[in-house]
Design a protein around this motif. Structure first.
Motif, mmCIF file in Angstrom:
data_model
loop_
_atom_site.group_PDB
_atom_site.id
_atom_site.type_symbol
_atom_site.label_atom_id
_atom_site.label_comp_id
_atom_site.label_asym_id
_atom_site.label_seq_id
_atom_site.Cartn_x
_atom_site.Cartn_y
_atom_site.Cartn_z
ATOM 1 N N LEU A 127 -7.430 5.728 -8.160
ATOM 2 C CA LEU A 127 -6.198 6.505 -8.329
ATOM 3 C C LEU A 127 -6.380 7.924 -7.789
ATOM 4 C CD1 LEU A 127 -3.348 6.290 -9.627
ATOM 5 C CD2 LEU A 127 -4.361 7.273 -11.683
ATOM 6 N N ARG B 229 -5.950 8.571 -3.920
ATOM 7 C CA ARG B 229 -4.678 8.325 -3.223
ATOM 8 C C ARG B 229 -4.246 9.571 -2.488
ATOM 9 N NH1 ARG B 229 0.107 6.218 -6.866
ATOM 10 N NH2 ARG B 229 -0.385 8.097 -7.947
ATOM 11 N N PRO B 230 -3.492 9.466 -1.402
ATOM 12 C CA PRO B 230 -3.026 8.240 -0.745
ATOM 13 C C PRO B 230 -4.082 7.692 0.206
ATOM 14 C CG PRO B 230 -2.113 10.120 0.398
ATOM 15 C CD PRO B 230 -2.931 10.662 -0.771
ATOM 16 N N TYR B 231 -3.972 6.388 0.453
ATOM 17 C CA TYR B 231 -4.881 5.701 1.368
ATOM 18 C C TYR B 231 -4.171 5.510 2.705
ATOM 19 C CZ TYR B 231 -7.771 4.880 -2.689
ATOM 20 O OH TYR B 231 -8.557 5.072 -3.792
ATOM 21 N N PHE C 235 2.071 1.604 -3.477
ATOM 22 C CA PHE C 235 0.975 2.036 -4.335
ATOM 23 C C PHE C 235 0.683 3.527 -4.142
ATOM 24 C CE2 PHE C 235 -3.619 2.849 -4.761
ATOM 25 C CZ PHE C 235 -3.746 2.672 -6.128
ATOM 26 N N ASN C 236 0.671 3.982 -2.894
ATOM 27 C CA ASN C 236 0.377 5.382 -2.592
ATOM 28 C C ASN C 236 1.387 6.342 -3.216
ATOM 29 O OD1 ASN C 236 -1.999 5.167 -1.089
ATOM 30 N ND2 ASN C 236 -0.904 4.910 0.856
ATOM 31 N N THR C 237 2.638 5.901 -3.348
ATOM 32 C CA THR C 237 3.701 6.792 -3.818
ATOM 33 C C THR C 237 4.166 6.489 -5.242
ATOM 34 O OG1 THR C 237 5.383 5.357 -2.813
ATOM 35 C CG2 THR C 237 4.542 7.198 -1.467
ATOM 36 N N LEU D 108 0.836 -1.204 0.000
ATOM 37 C CA LEU D 108 0.000 0.000 0.000
ATOM 38 C C LEU D 108 0.871 1.254 0.000
ATOM 39 C CD1 LEU D 108 -2.773 1.294 0.001
ATOM 40 C CD2 LEU D 108 -2.779 1.131 2.504
ATOM 41 N N ALA E 274 0.761 3.063 -10.897
ATOM 42 C CA ALA E 274 -0.389 2.803 -10.027
ATOM 43 C C ALA E 274 -1.599 2.409 -10.871
ATOM 44 C CB ALA E 274 -0.698 4.022 -9.165
ATOM 45 N N LEU F 217 -8.786 1.774 1.133
ATOM 46 C CA LEU F 217 -8.689 1.371 -0.274
ATOM 47 C C LEU F 217 -9.857 0.459 -0.643
ATOM 48 C CD1 LEU F 217 -7.151 1.222 -2.990
ATOM 49 C CD2 LEU F 217 -5.807 -0.657 -1.991
ATOM 50 N N GLU G 40 1.840 7.815 -11.352
ATOM 51 C CA GLU G 40 0.465 7.575 -11.779
ATOM 52 C C GLU G 40 0.340 6.398 -12.736
ATOM 53 O OE1 GLU G 40 -2.941 9.954 -14.197
ATOM 54 O OE2 GLU G 40 -2.034 11.030 -12.519
#
Length: 169
Positions: free
Chosen positions: A39, A42-44, A13-15, A10, A21, A50, A18
């Motif tokens: 998308l 974000r961020p979660y 994925f958050n960082t 996670l 992700a 999520l 684009e």
């Protein structure tokens, strides 16, 4: 409720850029609308955030968006070649008899002819017989009822796939 420690997948994925992700989301679900909604949020803070965003995005998919999402799923009994996720999700058909496989092929074709898309079910943890029984039961549904069942099944599949993404090291 969110966790104090963000799982490695996670956090990545958050960082992620684009494009990366979006590609990861597209692996989970073929719906462009669904992926873009996730998308954009974000961020979660944690996995549950999520999953909640996924559930909300799935609930709002139009019939066209659902068709796009289903197009990314192979028929039950015929996992996507070279795709370990597809094989893992359809493990219940792996040891099925040739008779059951033939029956599923026939049922898949009848279902697809009636509804215009693959039979979608969250196959994880189900036996071949359970999937056969489900398609037999669902083929009698109205298109409207079936669309809502498909939406529910897609939501389950998306959560399982997102959980794998979240937990990846």
């Amino acid at each position: 409720m969110t966790s104090t420690s963000t799982p490695p997948g996670l956090a990545r994925f958050n960082t992620s850029p684009e494009g990366d992700a979006l590609a990861a989301l597209h692996e989970a679900c073929s719906s462009t609308v669904w992926a873009r909604r996730l998308l954009a949020a974000r961020p979660y803070a944690g996995p549950e955030d999520l999953y909640a965003a996924s559930d909300a995005a799935t609930a709002e998919l139009t019939a066209k968006d659902l068709r796009e999402a289903m197009a990314g799923h192979p028929p039950i009994g015929r996992p996507k070649p070279g795709d370990p996720a597809s094989a893992r999700e359809q493990r219940g058909m792996a040891g099925a008899s040739e008779q059951l496989k033939a029956e599923m092929l026939e049922l898949n074709l009848a279902y697809q002819e009636k509804f215009g898309h693959v039979f979608l079910i969250c196959a994880t943890g189900r036996t071949g017989e359970q999937m056969r029984d489900a398609v037999k039961e669902r083929i009698g549904n109205s298109p409207e009822r079936e669309r809502e069942i498909v939406r529910t099944e897609l939501g389950k599949i998306n959560r399982i796939r997102l959980a794998r993404l979240v937990e990846e090291d």
